[in-house]
Design a protein around this motif. Structure first.
Motif, PDB file in Angstrom:
ATOM      1  N   THR A 196       6.698  10.861  -7.301  1.00 48.65           N
ATOM      2  CA  THR A 196       6.051   9.735  -6.643  1.00 48.65           C
ATOM      3  C   THR A 196       5.105  10.278  -5.595  1.00 48.65           C
ATOM      4  N   VAL A 197       4.358   9.374  -4.973  1.00 45.74           N
ATOM      5  CA  VAL A 197       3.495   9.751  -3.850  1.00 45.74           C
ATOM      6  C   VAL A 197       3.887   8.923  -2.645  1.00 45.74           C
ATOM      7  N   ALA A 198       4.009   9.586  -1.504  1.00 38.85           N
ATOM      8  CA  ALA A 198       4.215   8.848  -0.255  1.00 38.85           C
ATOM      9  C   ALA A 198       3.706   9.713   0.877  1.00 38.85           C
ATOM     10  N   THR A 199       2.610   9.278   1.456  1.00 41.76           N
ATOM     11  CA  THR A 199       2.053  10.074   2.553  1.00 41.76           C
ATOM     12  C   THR A 199       2.830   9.816   3.848  1.00 41.76           C
ATOM     13  N   ASP A 200       3.388   8.591   3.982  1.00 38.28           N
ATOM     14  CA  ASP A 200       4.127   8.255   5.196  1.00 38.28           C
ATOM     15  C   ASP A 200       5.583   7.976   4.884  1.00 38.28           C
ATOM     16  N   GLU A 201       6.421   8.304   5.838  1.00 37.84           N
ATOM     17  CA  GLU A 201       7.832   7.940   5.681  1.00 37.84           C
ATOM     18  C   GLU A 201       8.019   6.560   6.294  1.00 37.84           C
ATOM     19  N   LYS A 224      -2.673  13.098   4.997  1.00 40.19           N
ATOM     20  CA  LYS A 224      -3.375  11.887   5.393  1.00 40.19           C
ATOM     21  C   LYS A 224      -3.683  11.060   4.144  1.00 40.19           C
ATOM     22  N   TRP A 225      -3.487   9.778   4.253  1.00 38.45           N
ATOM     23  CA  TRP A 225      -3.829   8.895   3.130  1.00 38.45           C
ATOM     24  C   TRP A 225      -5.334   8.672   3.136  1.00 38.45           C
ATOM     25  N   THR A 226      -5.968   9.073   2.057  1.00 36.89           N
ATOM     26  CA  THR A 226      -7.410   8.883   1.969  1.00 36.89           C
ATOM     27  C   THR A 226      -7.736   8.008   0.757  1.00 36.89           C
ATOM     28  N   GLN A 238      -6.215   9.017  -4.804  1.00 38.03           N
ATOM     29  CA  GLN A 238      -5.504  10.156  -4.222  1.00 38.03           C
ATOM     30  C   GLN A 238      -4.178  10.439  -4.943  1.00 38.03           C
ATOM     31  N   LYS A 239      -3.563   9.366  -5.444  1.00 40.51           N
ATOM     32  CA  LYS A 239      -2.296   9.550  -6.170  1.00 40.51           C
ATOM     33  C   LYS A 239      -2.519  10.419  -7.411  1.00 40.51           C
ATOM     34  N   ILE A 240      -3.670  10.188  -8.083  1.00 46.57           N
ATOM     35  CA  ILE A 240      -3.972  10.973  -9.295  1.00 46.57           C
ATOM     36  C   ILE A 240      -4.186  12.438  -8.922  1.00 46.57           C
ATOM     37  N   THR A 256       6.070   6.985 -10.441  1.00 46.19           N
ATOM     38  CA  THR A 256       5.999   5.605  -9.925  1.00 46.19           C
ATOM     39  C   THR A 256       5.402   5.609  -8.523  1.00 46.19           C
ATOM     40  N   ASP A 257       4.906   4.438  -8.128  1.00 43.10           N
ATOM     41  CA  ASP A 257       4.596   4.216  -6.720  1.00 43.10           C
ATOM     42  C   ASP A 257       5.916   4.269  -5.959  1.00 43.10           C
ATOM     43  N   SER A 258       5.824   4.271  -4.640  1.00 50.30           N
ATOM     44  CA  SER A 258       7.089   4.389  -3.903  1.00 50.30           C
ATOM     45  C   SER A 258       7.362   3.241  -2.944  1.00 50.30           C
ATOM     46  N   TYR A 259       6.324   2.767  -2.246  1.00 50.57           N
ATOM     47  CA  TYR A 259       6.588   1.806  -1.173  1.00 50.57           C
ATOM     48  C   TYR A 259       7.097   0.464  -1.698  1.00 50.57           C
ATOM     49  N   ASP A 260       6.751   0.156  -2.921  1.00 49.73           N
ATOM     50  CA  ASP A 260       7.103  -1.167  -3.436  1.00 49.73           C
ATOM     51  C   ASP A 260       7.766  -1.063  -4.807  1.00 49.73           C
ATOM     52  N   VAL A 261       8.608  -0.042  -4.945  1.00 51.94           N
ATOM     53  CA  VAL A 261       9.276   0.190  -6.234  1.00 51.94           C
ATOM     54  C   VAL A 261      10.773   0.423  -5.998  1.00 51.94           C
ATOM     55  N   GLY A 275       6.885  -4.273  -6.852  1.00 50.46           N
ATOM     56  CA  GLY A 275       6.295  -5.429  -6.155  1.00 50.46           C
ATOM     57  C   GLY A 275       4.810  -5.197  -5.960  1.00 50.46           C
ATOM     58  N   ASN A 276       4.093  -5.194  -7.066  1.00 52.45           N
ATOM     59  CA  ASN A 276       2.657  -4.861  -6.970  1.00 52.45           C
ATOM     60  C   ASN A 276       1.883  -5.970  -6.277  1.00 52.45           C
ATOM     61  N   GLY A 277       0.777  -5.578  -5.644  1.00 50.59           N
ATOM     62  CA  GLY A 277      -0.100  -6.548  -4.986  1.00 50.59           C
ATOM     63  C   GLY A 277       0.657  -7.464  -4.047  1.00 50.59           C
TER      64      GLY A 277
HETATM   65  N1  UDP Z   1       0.567   5.210  -0.833  1.00 56.24           N
HETATM   66  C1  UDP Z   1       0.764   6.249   0.056  1.00 56.24           C
HETATM   67  N2  UDP Z   1       0.252   6.164   1.314  1.00 56.24           N
HETATM   68  C2  UDP Z   1      -0.432   5.077   1.746  1.00 56.24           C
HETATM   69  C3  UDP Z   1      -0.644   4.010   0.858  1.00 56.24           C
HETATM   70  C4  UDP Z   1      -0.125   4.124  -0.436  1.00 56.24           C
HETATM   71  O1  UDP Z   1       1.410   7.232  -0.269  1.00 56.24           O
HETATM   72  O2  UDP Z   1      -0.863   5.061   2.904  1.00 56.24           O
HETATM   73  C5  UDP Z   1       1.149   5.283  -2.201  1.00 56.24           C
HETATM   74  C6  UDP Z   1       2.585   4.782  -2.297  1.00 56.24           C
HETATM   75  O3  UDP Z   1       3.232   5.436  -3.360  1.00 56.24           O
HETATM   76  C7  UDP Z   1       2.391   3.330  -2.672  1.00 56.24           C
HETATM   77  C8  UDP Z   1       1.252   3.474  -3.643  1.00 56.24           C
HETATM   78  O4  UDP Z   1       0.398   4.455  -3.047  1.00 56.24           O
HETATM   79  O5  UDP Z   1       3.537   2.751  -3.244  1.00 56.24           O
HETATM   80  C9  UDP Z   1       0.484   2.220  -3.910  1.00 56.24           C
HETATM   81  O6  UDP Z   1       0.232   1.523  -2.727  1.00 56.24           O
HETATM   82  P1  UDP Z   1       0.741   0.055  -2.565  1.00 56.24           P
HETATM   83  O7  UDP Z   1       2.140   0.001  -2.959  1.00 56.24           O
HETATM   84  O8  UDP Z   1       0.377  -0.405  -1.205  1.00 56.24           O
HETATM   85  O9  UDP Z   1      -0.216  -0.674  -3.613  1.00 56.24           O
HETATM   86  P2  UDP Z   1       0.003  -1.694  -4.815  1.00 56.24           P
HETATM   87  O10 UDP Z   1       1.244  -1.333  -5.545  1.00 56.24           O
HETATM   88  O11 UDP Z   1       0.089  -3.023  -4.191  1.00 56.24           O
HETATM   89  O12 UDP Z   1      -1.235  -1.513  -5.614  1.00 56.24           O
END
Ligand code: UDP
Length: 718
Positions: A20-25, A51-53, A64-66, A89-94, A236-238
């Motif tokens: 997964t990707v997570a720039t912040d805890e 840094k999240w770019t 950046q995730k790619i 997977t994404d992390s913040y909303d999974v 929990g996308n979007g």
């Molecule tokens: N993410 C990150 N740092 C950030 C913003 C996003 O690492 O500052 C990663 C994280 O894995 C997050 C994903 O990018 O779950 C997608 O972002 P988000 O969940 O906000 O977007 P959505 O799922 O709504 O497209």
């Protein structure tokens, strides 16, 4: 890093890497990793601390995730294991909802598939691409980039297909590859249209049901009722993040009706008395508040050492200022520090709340404990919240008997109250736990280290057009800080200020209906309930004249104050315009309860507190509710009307409540029952005499020789 060796049915060895990707805890990552742990999944987090770019995630972005993934996969490819499977997977909303074994089995059941992407109902970010999809006659036609699983060589080819900038949109990037027929077919890319593995929640809320209380399963799960699948990963996308927060209260073995609240104890901290955290107790009196005196007492008796408390006492109600000032003068020095904000400071509510937060952030303050004067707390609430281990947590407080509480289970798209399916269950404590909710108010604890991070700089109580707590919670939601409400214990309740009318004398007296708990505690005689003890011998000073403790000392003095402030005592003549007949045969100097707006209240007292006493001693007579047209306070004094001639009352029974004390407030006085030649002179404050009215108890009011005697009279069931 750790990899799994999974033996599937064909004994083929698969080597799985979860990324997964997570720039912040943040709380989202914490919850994601918790779910992984629950299902024994080891995840490697890419981009930690960088840094999240990737742009604002409410807009296209995330390339950046790619790039982070590309870097990692390149490294992995060097190990030469071609059959390695990658789950990203994404992390913040999974949340993971199953083990890696189950996920892998599901993936391998897709025929002729080397890469499987999540799918959703919206073609995003470029809706125009919808027409290029090969098949849109399915439940979830479009690619979602929040989750995919596949073999390393193919995924490596996908991420290396062309350069992508951190700011580009990752979903658009993968979508274009998928829409390229050649690539799609050669790389065997498929979409998980039925959510067999990946469930995206955006647009799917009516398809997805949370099953939180089934007899067949221990732990709650989600079911896609359209595709009949039980998804293994939820996203929990979007804009569906708050729905995921709600689901997250149950899923990944967070809570179950049989196992209880797993999340309640996972973060628990033991408070050590020699190392207690420092707390800023920020008290807000923003509106005229019933029973403020009891509230200030509660502030004082909070179970926590005062040398660990910085007190910030904000009052914005002129009416309460004297009382608040007295409190502050008396107790400020007991606290580590104490600060006031007064009505005369002309500071708005949002500013005052920001001041408290910022003062705490910028000092040696571990927690902010914000309490509004409407909250009534058990003394141990602060300690319980501190030991919960949650960063932002409110104790559940409810208006007794109502559905009004200090949290919202959901918010609507405009940011206002919406009811969640579990709101009433939480309010009524049918289910107990700690609940991630989108709005809390009135009382909460917030850990300050969280508010010192750059990510939370935007948290504020000030926002155009909405009230301070809504602004605060909205800004917390925006930065992904989770708020919890706990209903594990009874922490207290809320008082209801809606009918509080400070133009009245002693306005709390009028709060019998809206704040009954406070009212009875303050105004009912402390021995009232002893009347009902089985062994109780009821006092009977004269034949069939019973004597009961009914109202408190405080009630009596406030009741008299209300009458005297009103001041319009009758003139003692036989002509009485207040009566329907206009004629009173045995007049007294008195004030009727309907003249001071207390008729309804007094009748309620008769029904709730007097009637049960009557039924106990004059057995066999039931009349509910008791009827009484004449309810009044009589004033006897030497220079006005000092006594009352013998008479019968037109009542079934009469009650006579002593509002003050003989030989203290007046001399003489009392009631003589002529037939029995029996008098009650030593009447007791707050005690009532109850006697039959019409025939047997011919009586008179004895002469008051000094001072003023007050009694409250009702002729019940005339
Ligand atoms: N993410 C990150 N740092 C950030 C913003 C996003 O690492 O500052 C990663 C994280 O894995 C997050 C994903 O990018 O779950 C997608 O972002 P988000 O969940 O906000 O977007 P959505 O799922 O709504 O497209």
């Amino acid at each position: 890093t750790y990899t799994y060796i999974i033996f599937n049915s064909s004994r083929k060895i698969n080597d799985v890497q979860v990324l997964t990707v997570a720039t912040d805890e943040n709380h989202g990552l914490e919850r994601f990793l918790r779910s992984a742990k629950v299902y024994g999944i080891d995840v490697e987090v890419l981009g930690k601390g960088t840094k999240w770019t990737g742009g604002d995630m409410n807009l296209p972005g995330g390339g950046q995730k790619i790039n982070l993934l590309k870097e990692k996969l390149t490294e992995l490819s060097k190990s030469g294991k071609k059959e390695k499977i990658i789950l990203f997977t994404d992390s913040y909303d999974v949340l993971f909802l199953a083990s890696i074994d189950d996920i892998l089995k599901k993936f391998q059941s897709f025929p002729d598939t080397r890469v499987l992407f999540a799918a959703e109902q919206f073609c995003w970010p470029d809706t125009k691409l919808a027409s290029q999809y090969p098949n849109i006659e399915v439940a979830n036609p479009y690619l979602n980039s929040g989750g995919f699983i596949g073999y390393l060589p193919e995924i490596l080819e996908i991420v290396n297909y062309k350069p992508v900038s951190d700011k580009d949109d990752d979903q658009l990037y993968y979508t274009k590859i998928y829409l390229d027929k050649n690539l799609r077919e050669s790389l065997k890319i498929k979409l998980d249209h039925n959510s067999a593995i990946f469930q995206n929640l955006n647009g799917a809320l009516s398809d997805v049901q949370l099953k939180s209380n089934t007899s067949t399963e221990i732990w709650p799960y989600i079911e896609n009722v359209v595709t009949k699948q039980r998804p293994l990963i939820v996203h929990g996308n979007g804009p569906s993040k708050l729905t995921l927060n709600h689901f997250g209260n149950y899923l990944a073995k967070a809570w179950s009706s049989t196992e209880g609240c797993a999340m309640c104890n996972e973060k628990r901290i033991e408070l050590k008395d020699d190392k207690l955290p420092t707390v800023m107790m920020a008290v807000f009196i923003e509106q005229a508040t019933p029973f403020l005196e009891e509230f200030l007492d509660q502030v004082l008796t909070t179970d926590y050492p005062k040398d660990k408390i910085h007190l910030l006492l904000r009052n914005n109600v002129e009416y309460h200022e004297t009382e608040v000032d007295d409190f502050f003068q008396a107790h400020a020095k007991e606290y580590a520090t104490a600060k006031r904000i007064k009505p005369s400071d002309f500071i708005s509510e949002s500013e005052a709340r920001n001041i408290a937060k910022d003062r705490c952030i910028n000092s040696a303050c571990d927690y902010l404990f914000s309490i509004d004067s409407l909250s009534r707390l058990e003394a141990n609430t602060l300690r319980h919240l501190l030991s919960s281990g949650y960063d932002v947590i409110a104790p559940l407080l409810v208006r007794p008997g109502l559905a009004w509480s200090n949290f919202w289970g959901a918010v609507n798209s405009a940011g206002f109250y919406a009811r969640s399916s579990d709101y009433m269950d939480i309010v009524y404590q049918n289910i107990k736990g700690v609940w991630n909710v989108p709005f809390i108010t009135n009382c909460y604890l917030a850990k300050m280290s969280l508010f010192r991070l750059p990510a939370t700089k935007t948290v504020t109580y000030t926002r155009e057009g909405i009230d301070p707590d809504m602004a605060f919670c909205a800004s917390l939601r925006e930065v992904g800080v989770y708020m919890y409400v706990s209903n594990e214990l009874d922490f207290g309740h809320l008082v209801n200020p809606e009918t509080y009318d400070i133009s009245r004398t002693n306005p709390d007296m009028y709060q019998l209906f809206d704040n009954k708990m406070e009212w009875t505690t303050r105004y009912l005689h402390e021995e009232y309930h002893l009347n009902f003890d089985e062994e109780r011998k009821h006092l009977m000073p004269c034949p069939d004249v019973y004597w009961f403790p009914l109202m408190s000392k405080r009630f009596c003095s406030e009741w008299i104050e209300i009458m005297e402030a009103f001041g319009q005592w009758s003139d003692g003549s036989n002509n009485d315009k207040r009566l329907e007949s206009g004629y009173e045969a045995v007049p007294t100097r008195d004030i009727h309860m309907n003249q001071v707006g207390l008729e309804r209240h007094w009748l309620h007292i008769l029904k709730e507190y007097v009637r049960p006493l009557q039924e106990m001693v004059f057995t066999g007579y039931y009349h509910n509710p008791p009827v009484s047209v004449m309810n009044f306070v009589v004033r006897y004094r030497p220079d006005e009307q000092p006594s009352l001639r013998p008479h019968h009352d037109s009542s079934t029974y009469t009650i006579n409540l002593a509002l003050n004390t003989p030989n203290v407030d007046f001399e003489g006085g009392g009631c003589r029952f002529i037939r029995y030649n029996c008098s009650v002179r030593d009447t007791k404050l707050g005690w009532l005499l109850m006697h039959p009215g019409r025939l047997t108890h011919y009586h008179e009011g004895l002469l008051v020789t000094k001072g003023t005697r007050y009694i409250m009279i009702s002729f019940v069931d005339p």
